[in-house]
Scaffold this motif. Structure first.
Motif, short mmCIF file in Angstrom:
data_model
loop_
_atom_site.label_atom_id
_atom_site.label_comp_id
_atom_site.label_asym_id
_atom_site.label_seq_id
_atom_site.Cartn_x
_atom_site.Cartn_y
_atom_site.Cartn_z
N GLY A 3 -8.19 0.09 2.57
CA GLY A 3 -6.78 0.08 2.21
C GLY A 3 -5.90 0.47 3.37
O GLY A 3 -4.86 -0.16 3.63
N LYS A 4 -6.29 1.50 4.11
CA LYS A 4 -5.51 1.94 5.27
C LYS A 4 -5.47 0.87 6.36
O LYS A 4 -4.44 0.66 7.01
CB LYS A 4 -6.07 3.25 5.81
N GLU A 42 -2.18 -0.95 7.75
CA GLU A 42 -1.87 -0.94 9.18
C GLU A 42 -1.59 -2.35 9.67
O GLU A 42 -0.68 -2.58 10.47
CB GLU A 42 -3.05 -0.33 9.95
N ARG A 43 -2.36 -3.31 9.18
CA ARG A 43 -2.17 -4.71 9.57
C ARG A 43 -0.89 -5.28 8.98
O ARG A 43 -0.18 -6.05 9.63
CB ARG A 43 -3.38 -5.54 9.11
N GLU A 44 -0.59 -4.90 7.74
CA GLU A 44 0.51 -5.49 6.99
C GLU A 44 1.17 -4.39 6.15
O GLU A 44 0.84 -4.21 4.98
CB GLU A 44 -0.04 -6.59 6.07
N PRO A 45 2.11 -3.65 6.72
CA PRO A 45 2.64 -2.45 6.06
C PRO A 45 3.22 -2.66 4.66
O PRO A 45 3.19 -1.75 3.84
CB PRO A 45 3.73 -1.97 7.03
N HIS A 46 3.74 -3.84 4.37
CA HIS A 46 4.39 -4.06 3.08
C HIS A 46 3.47 -4.71 2.04
O HIS A 46 3.92 -5.07 0.95
CB HIS A 46 5.64 -4.92 3.27
N CYS A 47 2.20 -4.85 2.37
CA CYS A 47 1.29 -5.46 1.40
C CYS A 47 0.93 -4.45 0.31
O CYS A 47 1.19 -3.25 0.43
CB CYS A 47 0.02 -5.95 2.10
N ARG A 48 0.35 -4.96 -0.75
CA ARG A 48 -0.15 -4.13 -1.83
C ARG A 48 -1.66 -4.32 -1.94
O ARG A 48 -2.15 -5.45 -1.77
CB ARG A 48 0.54 -4.48 -3.14
N VAL A 49 -2.35 -3.26 -2.21
CA VAL A 49 -3.82 -3.27 -2.22
C VAL A 49 -4.32 -2.83 -3.59
O VAL A 49 -3.94 -1.76 -4.08
CB VAL A 49 -4.40 -2.37 -1.12
N GLN A 70 -2.81 9.02 1.53
CA GLN A 70 -1.76 8.00 1.50
C GLN A 70 -1.40 7.53 2.91
O GLN A 70 -1.51 8.30 3.85
CB GLN A 70 -0.52 8.57 0.80
N PRO A 71 -0.85 6.32 3.07
CA PRO A 71 -0.87 5.24 2.06
C PRO A 71 -2.14 4.42 2.23
O PRO A 71 -2.59 4.20 3.35
CB PRO A 71 0.35 4.41 2.44
N ALA A 72 -2.71 3.97 1.16
CA ALA A 72 -3.93 3.18 1.27
C ALA A 72 -4.03 2.18 0.13
O ALA A 72 -3.86 0.98 0.32
CB ALA A 72 -5.15 4.09 1.30
N VAL A 73 -4.31 2.67 -1.07
CA VAL A 73 -4.55 1.79 -2.23
C VAL A 73 -3.45 2.01 -3.26
O VAL A 73 -3.19 3.14 -3.68
CB VAL A 73 -5.93 2.07 -2.84
N ASP A 74 -2.81 0.93 -3.69
CA ASP A 74 -1.71 1.03 -4.64
C ASP A 74 -2.19 1.17 -6.07
O ASP A 74 -1.63 1.94 -6.85
CB ASP A 74 -0.81 -0.21 -4.53
N CYS A 75 -3.20 0.41 -6.44
CA CYS A 75 -3.71 0.42 -7.82
C CYS A 75 -5.21 0.25 -7.83
O CYS A 75 -5.80 -0.32 -6.90
CB CYS A 75 -3.07 -0.69 -8.65
N VAL A 76 -5.82 0.72 -8.91
CA VAL A 76 -7.26 0.59 -9.11
C VAL A 76 -7.53 -0.04 -10.47
O VAL A 76 -6.96 0.38 -11.48
CB VAL A 76 -7.95 1.97 -9.04
N LEU A 77 -8.38 -1.06 -10.48
CA LEU A 77 -8.84 -1.68 -11.72
C LEU A 77 -10.35 -1.53 -11.81
O LEU A 77 -11.06 -1.67 -10.80
CB LEU A 77 -8.51 -3.18 -11.76
N THR A 78 -10.85 -1.29 -13.00
CA THR A 78 -12.30 -1.35 -13.20
C THR A 78 -12.72 -2.80 -13.39
O THR A 78 -11.88 -3.69 -13.57
CB THR A 78 -12.71 -0.54 -14.44
N PHE A 79 -14.03 -3.03 -13.38
CA PHE A 79 -14.52 -4.38 -13.66
C PHE A 79 -14.12 -4.81 -15.07
O PHE A 79 -13.79 -5.97 -15.30
CB PHE A 79 -16.05 -4.43 -13.51
N LYS A 80 -14.13 -3.86 -16.01
CA LYS A 80 -13.75 -4.18 -17.39
C LYS A 80 -12.29 -4.62 -17.46
O LYS A 80 -11.94 -5.59 -18.15
CB LYS A 80 -13.99 -2.97 -18.29
N GLY A 106 -8.22 0.25 12.33
CA GLY A 106 -8.74 1.56 11.93
C GLY A 106 -8.39 2.67 12.90
O GLY A 106 -8.10 3.80 12.49
N MET A 107 -8.40 2.37 14.20
CA MET A 107 -8.13 3.40 15.21
C MET A 107 -6.72 3.97 15.08
O MET A 107 -6.46 5.10 15.48
CB MET A 107 -8.33 2.83 16.61
N HIS A 108 -5.81 3.19 14.52
CA HIS A 108 -4.41 3.62 14.38
C HIS A 108 -4.09 4.10 12.97
O HIS A 108 -2.98 4.55 12.70
CB HIS A 108 -3.48 2.48 14.75
N ALA A 109 -5.05 3.98 12.05
CA ALA A 109 -4.76 4.27 10.65
C ALA A 109 -5.26 5.64 10.20
O ALA A 109 -5.05 6.03 9.06
CB ALA A 109 -5.39 3.19 9.76
N ASP A 110 -5.92 6.39 11.08
CA ASP A 110 -6.44 7.72 10.75
C ASP A 110 -7.40 7.67 9.57
O ASP A 110 -7.03 7.93 8.43
CB ASP A 110 -5.30 8.69 10.46
#
Length: 436
Positions: A244-245, A249-256, A275-285, A420-424
């Motif tokens: 997510g990070k 870093e590649r696309e700051p305004h994207c949603r993950v 933060q910031p990394a993942v906006d939402c989480v869904l299960t397989f169900k 990754g090197m810039h995203a901590d």
């Protein structure tokens, strides 16, 4: 009606309403769901209505208190359950018990948010926060903000025996995801980080390291129940957060959106220190319900798109001992003079037992992997497939990878170098001290 069947019907109905006209009137939404899920003469109709309203509040309302538990118990609903409470039996930390008034409550100080109580509650009285509605809305806004789906390593086979990774990727893109990536690619990045950290710790004369790269429930177990060994936990983030990070870093305004087997990942994604990394989480169900609501065929007719992001070792993170196997192989390449003597906890009860032995100095090992669910992520509460069968399919998918070891995955290395090197990708994990 079984709670799982009811939850699936509710989500399909909700997604269809969002697609058709959005959620404008909560009462009308509840009435529509009740109509979709129950006959007018169904004797359980009113029993489930309260659960519909509670679940909708957890799906649609903003969570104002970031410290609130991921799981909640509907007040008074336990009156419909037998005295032998399955939720109490399954809780690994004894977090569910009666209060002074004789009502069952969840103790926030002991709850590690593994969410096994949700699946084992026979009346549907224990519910968890869900971002199902938010994801549906994100997909509708995809032209303004790209939405990326990132798939946990345990995804293989979850949507049907004949639904290959290529078919699933095509299906997810057809409903509006901008692209789909394997989280196992970030597992390759994390494997190399943790292998290097193990070598550095051993070089400094330290005696033990606990890998923290997969399971948020295991991390909560250390924080809340076994804080004495917190300094032994590695500093790396989970592959979910790492990918997510890198995407942000590649696309700051994207949603993950992370799609996986784990409900506890919903809480991990909200941690302030990640933060910031993942906006939402869904299960397989939840994802299955989203695909069903969109009437998406899973027969390959929507296209089959290759997924070649990860190595064999990144993909085997999905089952117990897979993380250890991957990191061991990396250590053997980086510093063959060091030997990993590993133990791994298969489920939180076993993890707790091993951590207690570690506290007491009785553990003959120098490395520990903790998996909150029996058999690993393939056994998570958000899965659809039997865990043993799922583990076989994961291994088969891993054997198809172009690269075997994490260190040999050029794509993961390039992503880490570029983003990754810039995203901590290291974290002190808010409640755990002395990590770095």
């Amino acid at each position: 009606m079984q709670p799982n069947e009811f939850t699936h019907r509710l989500m399909v109905s909700l997604a269809r309403q969002i697609k058709e006209s959005g959620i404008k009137d909560r009462d009308k939404t509840v009435n529509r769901i009740m109509k979709d899920c129950f006959d007018d003469n169904d004797p359980q109709r009113e029993f489930w209505r309260q659960r519909v309203e509670k679940r909708l509040s957890l799906m649609l309302d903003d969570e104002s208190d970031d410290n609130s538990l991921l799981v909640q118990m509907i007040e008074g609903a336990c009156d419909n359950c037998a005295e032998n409470k399955p939720c109490v039996e399954v809780c690994p930390t004894g977090a569910i018990d009666k209060d002074e008034q004789g009502n069952y409550k969840i103790n926030a100080q002991r709850c590690v948010e593994c969410t096994w109580c949700v699946d084992n509650c026979i009346t549907g009285s224990i519910v968890h926060r869900s971002e199902f509605a938010q994801v549906a809305n994100m997909i509708m806004q995809r032209r303004q903000y790209p939405v990326y789906a990132i798939l946990a390593p345990a995804f293989v086979g979850q949507f049907g025996e004949k639904v290959t990774p290529e078919i699933l990727k095509g299906a997810l893109k057809s409903i509006g995801f901008s692209d789909v990536y394997e989280v196992a690619m970030a597992a390759d990045v994390v494997t190399v980080q943790e292998a290097k950290e193990f070598v550095e710790r051993m070089d400094r004369g330290e005696k033990f390291m606990i890998t923290s790269c997969c399971c948020p429930a295991f991390i909560k177990l250390v924080e809340k129940i076994r804080p004495k060994v917190a300094n032994l936990v590695s500093a790396s983030m989970s592959p979910m957060i790492a990918l997510g990070k890198m995407l942000k870093e590649r696309e700051p305004h994207c949603r993950v959106v992370f799609i996986g087997p784990c409900i506890a990942k919903k809480a991990e994604a909200k941690r302030p220190d990640l933060q910031p990394a993942v906006d939402c989480v869904l299960t397989f169900k939840e994802t299955r319900a989203l695909l069903e609501a969109a009437d998406v065929p899973l027969d390959g007719s929507l296209g089959e798109i290759k997924m070649e992001d990860a190595s064999h070792d990144g993909r085997i993170y999905a089952h117990t001992a897979g993380v250890t196997e991957a990191i061991t192989r990396a250590v053997e390449t980086l510093a063959p003079h060091f030997e990993i003597r590993a133990v791994y906890g298969d489920g939180l009860k076993e993890c707790n037992k091993l951590l207690k032995e570690l506290e007491e100095g009785k553990l003959n090992a120098n490395f520990m992997e903790g998996m909150g669910c029996p058999h690993g992520c393939v056994g998570g509460p958000g899965t659809i497939l039997n865990s043993k069968e799922a583990a076989k399919l994961v291994r088969a998918h891993a054997n198809q990878a172009r690269a075997y070891e994490a260190l040999a995955n050029d794509k993961a290395r390039r992503w880490n170098d570029f983003y990754g090197m810039h995203a901590d990708l290291l974290s002190e994990k808010e409640d755990i001290i002395a990590h770095v």
